[in-house]
Design a protein around this motif. Sequence first.
Motif, PDB file in Angstrom:
ATOM      1  N   ILE A 176      57.791  53.829  91.888  1.00  0.00           N
ATOM      2  CA  ILE A 176      58.713  54.455  92.829  1.00  0.00           C
ATOM      3  C   ILE A 176      58.005  55.435  93.768  1.00  0.00           C
ATOM      4  N   SER A 177      56.907  56.026  93.316  1.00  0.00           N
ATOM      5  CA  SER A 177      56.143  56.934  94.179  1.00  0.00           C
ATOM      6  C   SER A 177      55.597  56.187  95.388  1.00  0.00           C
ATOM      7  N   ASN A 178      55.114  54.968  95.155  1.00  0.00           N
ATOM      8  CA  ASN A 178      54.582  54.161  96.258  1.00  0.00           C
ATOM      9  C   ASN A 178      55.678  53.787  97.239  1.00  0.00           C
ATOM     10  N   ALA A 179      56.888  53.577  96.718  1.00  0.00           N
ATOM     11  CA  ALA A 179      58.020  53.264  97.593  1.00  0.00           C
ATOM     12  C   ALA A 179      58.385  54.462  98.450  1.00  0.00           C
ATOM     13  N   ALA A 180      58.407  55.646  97.851  1.00  0.00           N
ATOM     14  CA  ALA A 180      58.768  56.851  98.593  1.00  0.00           C
ATOM     15  C   ALA A 180      57.813  57.079  99.755  1.00  0.00           C
ATOM     16  N   VAL A 181      56.527  56.874  99.514  1.00  0.00           N
ATOM     17  CA  VAL A 181      55.526  57.055 100.565  1.00  0.00           C
ATOM     18  C   VAL A 181      55.677  55.986 101.640  1.00  0.00           C
ATOM     19  N   ALA A 182      55.825  54.740 101.216  1.00  0.00           N
ATOM     20  CA  ALA A 182      55.913  53.639 102.168  1.00  0.00           C
ATOM     21  C   ALA A 182      57.150  53.747 103.056  1.00  0.00           C
ATOM     22  N   LEU A 183      58.269  54.155 102.463  1.00  0.00           N
ATOM     23  CA  LEU A 183      59.511  54.308 103.225  1.00  0.00           C
ATOM     24  C   LEU A 183      59.546  55.616 104.013  1.00  0.00           C
ATOM     25  N   ASN A 184      58.663  56.551 103.615  1.00  0.00           N
ATOM     26  CA  ASN A 184      58.658  57.896 104.207  1.00  0.00           C
ATOM     27  C   ASN A 184      60.032  58.551 104.071  1.00  0.00           C
ATOM     28  N   LEU A 185      60.569  58.447 102.854  1.00  0.00           N
ATOM     29  CA  LEU A 185      61.892  58.982 102.567  1.00  0.00           C
ATOM     30  C   LEU A 185      61.876  59.737 101.245  1.00  0.00           C
ATOM     31  N   ILE A 276      39.470  36.240 106.396  1.00  0.00           N
ATOM     32  CA  ILE A 276      38.467  35.477 105.666  1.00  0.00           C
ATOM     33  C   ILE A 276      38.936  34.030 105.554  1.00  0.00           C
ATOM     34  N   PRO A 277      38.128  33.069 105.969  1.00  0.00           N
ATOM     35  CA  PRO A 277      38.530  31.660 105.887  1.00  0.00           C
ATOM     36  C   PRO A 277      38.898  31.261 104.455  1.00  0.00           C
ATOM     37  N   GLY A 278      40.017  30.557 104.327  1.00  0.00           N
ATOM     38  CA  GLY A 278      40.446  30.105 103.014  1.00  0.00           C
ATOM     39  C   GLY A 278      41.273  31.101 102.243  1.00  0.00           C
ATOM     40  N   VAL A 279      41.416  32.315 102.770  1.00  0.00           N
ATOM     41  CA  VAL A 279      42.225  33.347 102.122  1.00  0.00           C
ATOM     42  C   VAL A 279      43.529  33.502 102.894  1.00  0.00           C
ATOM     43  N   LYS A 280      44.644  33.404 102.207  1.00  0.00           N
ATOM     44  CA  LYS A 280      45.949  33.547 102.848  1.00  0.00           C
ATOM     45  C   LYS A 280      46.772  34.589 102.109  1.00  0.00           C
ATOM     46  N   VAL A 281      47.071  35.695 102.763  1.00  0.00           N
ATOM     47  CA  VAL A 281      47.929  36.722 102.172  1.00  0.00           C
ATOM     48  C   VAL A 281      49.358  36.197 102.162  1.00  0.00           C
ATOM     49  N   THR A 282      49.992  36.260 101.001  1.00  0.00           N
ATOM     50  CA  THR A 282      51.277  35.581 100.816  1.00  0.00           C
ATOM     51  C   THR A 282      52.500  36.479 100.913  1.00  0.00           C
ATOM     52  N   GLN A 283      52.312  37.792 100.785  1.00  0.00           N
ATOM     53  CA  GLN A 283      53.442  38.721 100.813  1.00  0.00           C
ATOM     54  C   GLN A 283      53.149  39.852 101.791  1.00  0.00           C
ATOM     55  N   PRO A 284      54.184  40.419 102.401  1.00  0.00           N
ATOM     56  CA  PRO A 284      53.956  41.613 103.219  1.00  0.00           C
ATOM     57  C   PRO A 284      53.319  42.707 102.360  1.00  0.00           C
ATOM     58  N   VAL A 285      52.322  43.378 102.894  1.00  0.00           N
ATOM     59  CA  VAL A 285      51.653  44.446 102.145  1.00  0.00           C
ATOM     60  C   VAL A 285      52.363  45.749 102.495  1.00  0.00           C
ATOM     61  N   GLN A 286      53.289  46.159 101.617  1.00  0.00           N
ATOM     62  CA  GLN A 286      54.133  47.309 101.907  1.00  0.00           C
ATOM     63  C   GLN A 286      53.916  48.465 100.945  1.00  0.00           C
ATOM     64  N   ALA A 287      53.255  48.217  99.842  1.00  0.00           N
ATOM     65  CA  ALA A 287      53.000  49.294  98.875  1.00  0.00           C
ATOM     66  C   ALA A 287      51.515  49.275  98.506  1.00  0.00           C
ATOM     67  N   ASN A 288      51.195  49.131  97.224  1.00  0.00           N
ATOM     68  CA  ASN A 288      49.788  49.211  96.821  1.00  0.00           C
ATOM     69  C   ASN A 288      49.243  47.919  96.245  1.00  0.00           C
ATOM     70  N   GLY A 289      49.866  46.797  96.603  1.00  0.00           N
ATOM     71  CA  GLY A 289      49.399  45.514  96.115  1.00  0.00           C
ATOM     72  C   GLY A 289      49.195  44.509  97.234  1.00  0.00           C
ATOM     73  N   VAL A 290      48.203  43.621  97.030  1.00  0.00           N
ATOM     74  CA  VAL A 290      47.937  42.535  97.964  1.00  0.00           C
ATOM     75  C   VAL A 290      47.983  41.230  97.167  1.00  0.00           C
ATOM     76  N   PHE A 291      48.786  40.287  97.627  1.00  0.00           N
ATOM     77  CA  PHE A 291      48.890  38.973  97.001  1.00  0.00           C
ATOM     78  C   PHE A 291      48.284  37.954  97.955  1.00  0.00           C
ATOM     79  N   ALA A 292      47.434  37.088  97.430  1.00  0.00           N
ATOM     80  CA  ALA A 292      46.736  36.155  98.310  1.00  0.00           C
ATOM     81  C   ALA A 292      46.405  34.862  97.580  1.00  0.00           C
ATOM     82  N   ILE A 293      46.368  33.774  98.331  1.00  0.00           N
ATOM     83  CA  ILE A 293      45.860  32.503  97.841  1.00  0.00           C
ATOM     84  C   ILE A 293      44.394  32.411  98.251  1.00  0.00           C
ATOM     85  N   VAL A 294      43.561  32.103  97.278  1.00  0.00           N
ATOM     86  CA  VAL A 294      42.119  31.976  97.540  1.00  0.00           C
ATOM     87  C   VAL A 294      41.632  30.652  96.960  1.00  0.00           C
TER      88      VAL A 294
END
Length: 342
Positions: A176-185, A276-294
Amino acid sequence: MKRARGFASDNNAGIHPQIMEALMVANRGHAIGYGDDDFTRKAEHHFKEMLGEDIDVYFVFNGTGANVLGINNLGSSFHSVICADTAHIQVDECGAPEKFTGMKLISILTHQGKLTLEGVQKHLHGFGFEHHSQPGVISITQPTELGTLYSVDEIKNLAQLAHSHQMYLHLDGARISNAAVALNLPVKAFTKDAGVDVVSFGGTKNGMMYGEAVVFMNPALATNFRYFRKQGMQLASKMRFIGTQFDAFFTNDLWLQNARHANQMAQLLYQKVMDIPGVKVTQPVQANGVFAIVPAHVIPLLQQEYFFYVWDESRNEVRWMCSFDTTAEDVEDFSAILRKLV
């Protein structure tokens, strides 16, 4: 050789030095057990400053305990809990919510891990019919398990839908801390003011050793919770060691500083890998995680250097989590190795 820090989970990070120092201070002398101590009272005060005096807050050991016990107080064994198919209570709690509460989990296939009004409404039937479990709780995660965020309006709409059917809205706030920062609320804006009834408020993933809080926005919903917490084996005898952590966590906005840094590192990682060729980020990066197909062949080679988890083996999707102690150098090195391997 694996690096000292990886991108597997913010649970893998250590303890923030200021929180460790607070633990050392709390360790001097004796204090009354089970929460009747000044450290715990200070922590409770922080929550009431944040969310209002008319709340009840209880401390537990971990996130599963917070989720299960919080939901347990919102219904009976004949109720059902509607959640996302990716929800922690559905995927990563070993059936604990159903075993402990007796409630049936109804998971919904989601886009970006977020429940929608349309998706939930399909399951709001059978009220008063004794052969069906009765819809009782909607549970959302903020940020979601995919690192995405609900807007305030989205939460309000789900809360209104729940309340219009005499149901409750639970929010799993492990990050929830990451959400508060990301939303700036303020947290209050997307929890209490948005109609959330109970929040599982996380600390472990953001610099604490252990400890979460179950926050009831309406104290009437906390009836008998103290007894369920004891039955659920989540009552800490040396409660001061959870309380003092939350005290340090909130003092001078350490919780926001930690979360802001983790979010910034995730953004940096996204910027470094997105082309990076062959790397596809699959979700919006809105908090502290990155999801990708490699590429499949890259995953084990990269894991030899940095530890991380495969999220979806069927399509070679991985999850990279950043923490309060992730450094820009970690990100630079990780992305450089990935680029070289691809």
